[in-house]
Structures are given as structure tokens and as C-alpha cells.
Scaffold this motif. Structure first.
Motif, PDB file in Angstrom:
ATOM      1  N   TYR A 468      42.451 108.115  55.310  1.00 25.57           N
ATOM      2  CA  TYR A 468      43.866 107.752  55.194  1.00 25.57           C
ATOM      3  C   TYR A 468      44.027 106.234  55.108  1.00 25.57           C
ATOM      4  O   TYR A 468      44.839 105.720  54.322  1.00 25.57           O
ATOM      5  CB  TYR A 468      44.647 108.289  56.392  1.00 25.57           C
ATOM      6  N   GLY A 469      43.253 105.528  55.909  1.00 27.43           N
ATOM      7  CA  GLY A 469      43.330 104.072  55.872  1.00 27.43           C
ATOM      8  C   GLY A 469      42.890 103.516  54.533  1.00 27.43           C
ATOM      9  O   GLY A 469      43.522 102.588  53.983  1.00 27.43           O
ATOM     10  N   PHE A 470      41.799 104.070  53.989  1.00 22.56           N
ATOM     11  CA  PHE A 470      41.300 103.626  52.693  1.00 22.56           C
ATOM     12  C   PHE A 470      42.334 103.885  51.598  1.00 22.56           C
ATOM     13  O   PHE A 470      42.587 103.022  50.736  1.00 22.56           O
ATOM     14  CB  PHE A 470      39.992 104.343  52.365  1.00 22.56           C
ATOM     15  N   ASN A 471      42.955 105.071  51.626  1.00 20.31           N
ATOM     16  CA  ASN A 471      43.958 105.407  50.618  1.00 20.31           C
ATOM     17  C   ASN A 471      45.168 104.489  50.714  1.00 20.31           C
ATOM     18  O   ASN A 471      45.746 104.093  49.693  1.00 20.31           O
ATOM     19  CB  ASN A 471      44.393 106.867  50.773  1.00 20.31           C
ATOM     20  N   THR A 472      45.559 104.135  51.941  1.00 26.37           N
ATOM     21  CA  THR A 472      46.693 103.225  52.126  1.00 26.37           C
ATOM     22  C   THR A 472      46.389 101.849  51.546  1.00 26.37           C
ATOM     23  O   THR A 472      47.216 101.257  50.831  1.00 26.37           O
ATOM     24  CB  THR A 472      47.026 103.103  53.625  1.00 26.37           C
ATOM     25  N   ILE A 473      45.201 101.345  51.846  1.00 28.11           N
ATOM     26  CA  ILE A 473      44.801 100.040  51.304  1.00 28.11           C
ATOM     27  C   ILE A 473      44.744 100.088  49.776  1.00 28.11           C
ATOM     28  O   ILE A 473      45.157  99.146  49.088  1.00 28.11           O
ATOM     29  CB  ILE A 473      43.440  99.620  51.882  1.00 28.11           C
ATOM     30  N   LEU A 474      44.261 101.198  49.237  1.00 22.35           N
ATOM     31  CA  LEU A 474      44.158 101.344  47.786  1.00 22.35           C
ATOM     32  C   LEU A 474      45.539 101.316  47.139  1.00 22.35           C
ATOM     33  O   LEU A 474      45.745 100.660  46.100  1.00 22.35           O
ATOM     34  CB  LEU A 474      43.446 102.659  47.448  1.00 22.35           C
ATOM     35  N   VAL A 475      46.510 102.013  47.741  1.00 27.73           N
ATOM     36  CA  VAL A 475      47.881 102.019  47.209  1.00 27.73           C
ATOM     37  C   VAL A 475      48.475 100.614  47.246  1.00 27.73           C
ATOM     38  O   VAL A 475      49.138 100.163  46.292  1.00 27.73           O
ATOM     39  CB  VAL A 475      48.754 103.011  48.001  1.00 27.73           C
ATOM     40  N   ILE A 476      48.247  99.897  48.348  1.00 28.49           N
ATOM     41  CA  ILE A 476      48.770  98.526  48.466  1.00 28.49           C
ATOM     42  C   ILE A 476      48.158  97.619  47.394  1.00 28.49           C
ATOM     43  O   ILE A 476      48.861  96.812  46.765  1.00 28.49           O
ATOM     44  CB  ILE A 476      48.498  97.973  49.879  1.00 28.49           C
ATOM     45  N   LEU A 477      46.854  97.753  47.180  1.00 24.87           N
ATOM     46  CA  LEU A 477      46.185  96.944  46.153  1.00 24.87           C
ATOM     47  C   LEU A 477      46.723  97.248  44.767  1.00 24.87           C
ATOM     48  O   LEU A 477      46.956  96.332  43.954  1.00 24.87           O
ATOM     49  CB  LEU A 477      44.667  97.182  46.204  1.00 24.87           C
ATOM     50  N   ILE A 478      46.920  98.533  44.485  1.00 27.53           N
ATOM     51  CA  ILE A 478      47.480  98.904  43.174  1.00 27.53           C
ATOM     52  C   ILE A 478      48.871  98.319  43.001  1.00 27.53           C
ATOM     53  O   ILE A 478      49.235  97.830  41.930  1.00 27.53           O
ATOM     54  CB  ILE A 478      47.502 100.448  43.038  1.00 27.53           C
ATOM     55  N   TRP A 479      49.645  98.353  44.069  1.00 28.15           N
ATOM     56  CA  TRP A 479      51.004  97.780  44.022  1.00 28.15           C
ATOM     57  C   TRP A 479      50.958  96.273  43.748  1.00 28.15           C
ATOM     58  O   TRP A 479      51.648  95.776  42.874  1.00 28.15           O
ATOM     59  CB  TRP A 479      51.708  98.066  45.343  1.00 28.15           C
ATOM     60  N   ARG A 480      50.092  95.582  44.488  1.00 27.99           N
ATOM     61  CA  ARG A 480      50.024  94.132  44.356  1.00 27.99           C
ATOM     62  C   ARG A 480      49.485  93.705  42.992  1.00 27.99           C
ATOM     63  O   ARG A 480      49.949  92.723  42.421  1.00 27.99           O
ATOM     64  CB  ARG A 480      49.136  93.551  45.460  1.00 27.99           C
ATOM     65  N   ILE A 481      48.506  94.453  42.489  1.00 29.09           N
ATOM     66  CA  ILE A 481      47.830  94.023  41.262  1.00 29.09           C
ATOM     67  C   ILE A 481      48.593  94.456  40.015  1.00 29.09           C
ATOM     68  O   ILE A 481      48.729  93.685  39.054  1.00 29.09           O
ATOM     69  CB  ILE A 481      46.396  94.581  41.214  1.00 29.09           C
TER      70      ILE A 481
END
Length: 515
Positions: A468-481
Motif C-alpha cells: 500500500y505504501g509503495f502504491n501511494t508513493i507511485l501515485v504521488i510520483l505520477i501526479w508530480r511528474i
């Protein structure tokens, strides 16, 4: 007719393959359920510095024989280990042993074979065809032989979609093939193997078909029985549910799924998973030998020991019950949470292999290197993929086996024998069986104690939180990038979010009006 235990009373049995999975269970069942059998000659070769007697003693000391030890403490006295090498001329028997066997043997159970799908054709022919032929020649000399039982495979004629309980013509003359292999070098043998096996998937199945033909041709004067089990799995009931001691076939796949290493495999969800419990195979072997020994049929009796025709079960259901079991009863130190996707699509399969197998394994090996440990996950994944390649044929296709002889055999058993030597797979409850199978791999293959379940469940919850933590970080990165830097992406994102909000609002309003 006499009952099965009565038939085996005072008989001398010759058993090959006693160190293998099926042979062990047959030996245990024979001694436990037919306690008045006179003796069992076990053909065993020396291996890794162990004598045949030491190898047999190691087998008898396993948990499989716990129940027999309790019920019949002196059972070892009936077992006679005989030094023999099936790949050698005349089975490498000493003259003394040969004389005793020829004079004494009443029933032969030939279970020995190489079950490796990637065995070279030369070795597969030696172990599965030539050894069988030599045993037939020995059987012809036996003075009191009543039955020759040969364990084959239900897939011997898998190039047919409908398989009857008969011996079909051989794909090639076994004698000519054996003669040719004597002068061919290994390179030439490997080159011609694909052309020889044709539409059969591997050398194991190809040589099993040849062995049946050899038995039909050279054992014509013997009272022969051929048993064809499909995919042999853990025990159903005896000597206790879920016993298994190897990684072969589905066992290794179940363990890989439970560890979270296997995440995808090529299979058809609707294909029949023709699993058959090892104790059903053993019971049918003993019952079929009894029937032929008492009735002396004119022709070879062939039994398709399968489940698909009478109690169908599909790979989609296997996957569901395996994952459900390992989520409730996780294996220790799992790599990821259990989850497997079955697909028959070639491109989708390779996509998931790259995403869910190779990429995580590569990253984990980097982590191991950084922490000063040896990388191992990519090697594990490579071995797993090789095994999956050999299983794809069986998980992607279905067959129809006739079981008329099996039904006839079942009807011949008296009520007591039907209980003691149960072969009625219609009674098999698949969900319960798969759960016991998975727990068996945990207890008997991996030697994990059930007392370790709380720690294993805690570890699985930890893996879930990491995911869950990895998926959350991945979503944030996709949003930022991507999304935060593009007006169009933001518009699409807001549109999707607003749709979800409207749907939830409508659902909430509908629920309020209903109440």
C-alpha cells in the motif's frame, strides 16, 4: 470373491520405485491394509554412498510410516531390500537374489520411472522402456507370478483428445529406436528428439507410450494390468490428509504461489485440472491387481485413473483455493502476498512475467547486494519459468478419458473393501482437498510448524502495508511528474474524480431514499 486383504495373504510382492513418491505410499498401504502379506521385495540401487538397505531404512523412518509403526510395529520384517539397478543389463541382480525372486514372486508392482519432463531421450528410453522390458523378461521366468502391474500415465496418448482404456499403437517401433540409440551420439539424439516425439510434449510421455507397447507385445503371456494416473497429488485421506514430500508437478507451483514468487502462469481457466490423490492411485493399483489375480481376464486390463470425467475441477478453481488457503495459512518468510493471475494470452502473459516476476526479482537482488548478501531471486525466477514451460501443455488443454474399467472395478469391491481401498473420486471435496494439499506442502515439504502461523500472518500484513505504501508513493510520483505539469492531464483527472464523486453521491442518496 475373496476380499483384497485375503487375496494378498501369504503373497510375495516385488516392488520397483519404492524410493519414489507413489512407491512409498503403495508400500505403506500394502503393509498396513494387507497385514498378512508374506514379504515385499524392494528393488533399490545404491546411491550417494548409501546401501539399498540404508535407503529403505531412511524411507521407513519418515512420517509417512508413523501410522503403520503404531498399528504394526514389526512391519520391517516383511520388507527385503534387493540391490538392483534397473538401467543395467538383467537389472544388475545377483544370481542369488535372482533365484529367490524367480521362485517366490507372486505379484509385481512396477512403479519405477523417470518423471523428469526434460530428461534426454536416451535416458528416458533407458529408464522407462528398456528397464520395463528387462523386468518383463524376468517376470516371464517367474514360476508363481499371478499379476504384473505397470504404472503408466494418463497422458501417454495425450495427442488424442479422447483416450480409451486400451493400448494404442506405438509412435515408433521400440526395438528399432533402442537399436538406433546404441550407435547415435548424444548430439544426434538431441537433434532428432523433437521430430521423434512429434505432437507429444516431452520425452517422459513419449517413452511411457513406448513402454505400454513393449508390455503388450512381450508380456502377452503374462496377466498384465496397466494403471494410468493423471496428475498425482498429495494424499486425500491416507495415511493422513495432505501428505506430500516433493516439489514435483503442482506441489512446486503451489509453494511458489504461497511464497508470492509466482504471480502469473499460462493456463486456460476452463481447462480441467485432472489432479488425482496419491492414495486413490495406490488403492486402485492394489484393487486392480486383486481383480486380475482372482479373475484372470484374457486381455490386458487398462485403468484410466483420472478425475475429470467424474468430478471435474478447473485450473481457475485450483488457483482460487490455493491463494485462499495461503492467505489464511501463510508460508513463512513469504516474498509477497499470494496472488496469481492465469492467462492464455501470449502477450499478456509475457507482460505480467516482466512486471510481476522479473522486475521485482531484479530489484530484490539489488537490495540483497546492497546489504552484502548473495543475489538469488533472479535465479529462482529463471528456474520457476523453466518449470512452468513444461506445465503449460497440461494447464492449457483438456482431455476426456474413458473410465469404464474403473467403474467396473468399483462395482466388484465388497462394502468393506470400498471403504478400505476407496477409489470413488466422486466423494472428493475439492476445496477441502486443496486446503489439505497446501498445508501438506507447508508441513511436510517445507517442514514449517503450524505454531509459526501467527508470525507468518504478521509478516503477510507487513507485506500488505509495504505494498500500500509503495502504491501511494507511485501515485504521488505520477501526479508530480505527469498530471501536475499538464493542463490536459489535470482536466482529465478532475473529470474522472468528479464522475466518481457524482456516482458516490447518487449511491448514497439512493440508499437514504430506500430507508
Amino acid at each position: 470373491m475373496v476380499s483384497i486383504p485375503e487375496y494378498y495373504e501369504g503373497k510375495n510382492v516385488l516392488l520397483t520405485g519404492a524410493t519414489g513418491f507413489l512407491g512409498k505410499v503403495l508400500l505403506e498401504k500394502l503393509l498396513r491394509s494387507c497385514p498378512k502379506v508374506n514379504s515385499v521385495y524392494v528393488l533399490v540401487r545404491q546411491k550417494d554412498g548409501q546401501t539399498p538397505q540404508e535407503r529403505v531404512e531412511e524411507i521407513l523412518s519418515s512420517k509417512l510410516f508413523d501410522r503403520l509403526r503404531d498399528e504394526s510395529p514389526n512391519f520391517r520384517e516383511k520388507i527385503i531390500a534387493v540391490d538392483s539397478e534397473l538401467t543395467q543389463p538383467k537389472l544388475a541382480l545377483s544370481e542369488e537374489d535372482k533365484e529367490v525372486i524367480i521362485d517366490s514372486t507372486n505379484i509385481i508392482f512396477h512403479c519405477a520411472a523417470t518423471v523428469r519432463f526434460n530428461e534426454s531421450l536416451r535416458d528416458a528410453v533407458q529408464l522407462n522402456v528398456i528397464a520395463t522390458r528387462q523386468l518383463i523378461l524376468l517376470a516371464q521366468q517367474m514360476k508363481n507370478l499371478e499379476v504384473f502391474m505397470h504404472v503408466s500415465t494418463a497422458y501417454a496418448y495425450c495427442n488424442r483428445k479422447h483416450i480409451d482404456e486400451v493400448v494404442y499403437p506405438a509412435p515408433v517401433d521400440p526395438k528399432k529406436l533402442i537399436d538406433s540409440l546404441e550407435w547415435m551420439d548424444d548430439g544426434l539424439v538431441n537433434d532428432i528428439t523433437p521430430k521423434l516425439i512429434g505432437d507429444r510434449p516431452n520425452t517422459y510421455i513419449y517413452t511411457k507410450a513406448l513402454a505400454e507397447y513393449v508390455i503388450q507385445q512381450e508380456g502377452a503371456k503374462l496377466n498384465v494390468v496397466i494403471l494410468r494416473p493423471s496428475i498425482v497429488g498429495a494424499s486425500w485421506k491416507e495415511p493422513f490428509p495432505g501428505w506430500i514430500d516433493n516439489f514435483n508437478g503442482p506441489s512446486g507451483v503451489f509453494i511458489a504461489a504461497g511464497k508470492g514468487i509466482l504471480r502469473t502462469m499460462r493456463a486456460s481457466n476452463n481447462a480441467l485440472a485432472d489432479l488425482v490423490p496419491v492414495d486413490v492411485v495406490v488403492n486402485m493399483s492394489l484393487a486392480a491387481a486383486w481383480y486380475s489375480g482372482v479373475n484372470r481376464p484374457r486381455n490386458i486390463m487398462v485403468y484410466n485413473c483420472t478425475t475429470g470425467s467424474t468430478n471435474p475441477f478447473h485450473w481457475e478453481e485450483v488457483e482460487y483455493h490455493v491463494i485462499s488457503t495461503f492467505k489464511r495459512n501463510p508460508l513463512e518468510q513469504a516474498f509477497r502476498r499470494p496472488n496469481v493471475n492465469l492467462t492464455s494470452n501470449h502477450l499478456l502473459y509475457h507482460y505480467w512475467i516482466a512486471v510481476s516476476h522479473k522486475a521485482p526479482a531484479f530489484l530484490y537482488d539489488i537490495y540483497l547486494r546492497m546489504t552484502g548478501r548473495n543475489p538469488r531471486m533472479m535465479k529462482t525466477i529463471t528456474r520457476l519459468h523453466r518449470a512452468l514451460v513444461f506445465l503449460e501443455y497440461f494447464t492449457s488443454n483438456s482431455w476426456v478419458w474413458s473410465t469404464d474399467n474403473v467403474s467396473m472395478l468399483m462395482n466388484q469391491l465388497n462394502p468393506e473393501d470400498k471403504k478400505t481401498f476407496n477409489i470413488d473420486v466422486r466423494q472428493l471435496h475439492w476445496a477441502e482437498y486443496i486446503e489439505n494439499y497446501c498445508l501438506g506442502t507447508k508441513k511436510y515439504v517445507l517442514n514449517e510448524e503450524m505454531s509459526g502461523l501467527p508470525a507468518a500472518r504478521k509478516h503477510l500484513n507487513k507485506l500488505r502495508n509495504i505494498r500500500y505504501g509503495f502504491n501511494t508513493i507511485l501515485v504521488i510520483l505520477i501526479w508530480r511528474i505527469f498530471i501536475a505539469r499538464s493542463q490536459m492531464a489535470r482536466n482529465i483527472w478532475y473529470f474522472v474524480v468528479s464522475l466518481c464523486y457524482k456516482f458516490l453521491s447518487y449511491f448514497r442518496a439512493s440508499s437514504t431514499m430506500r430507508y
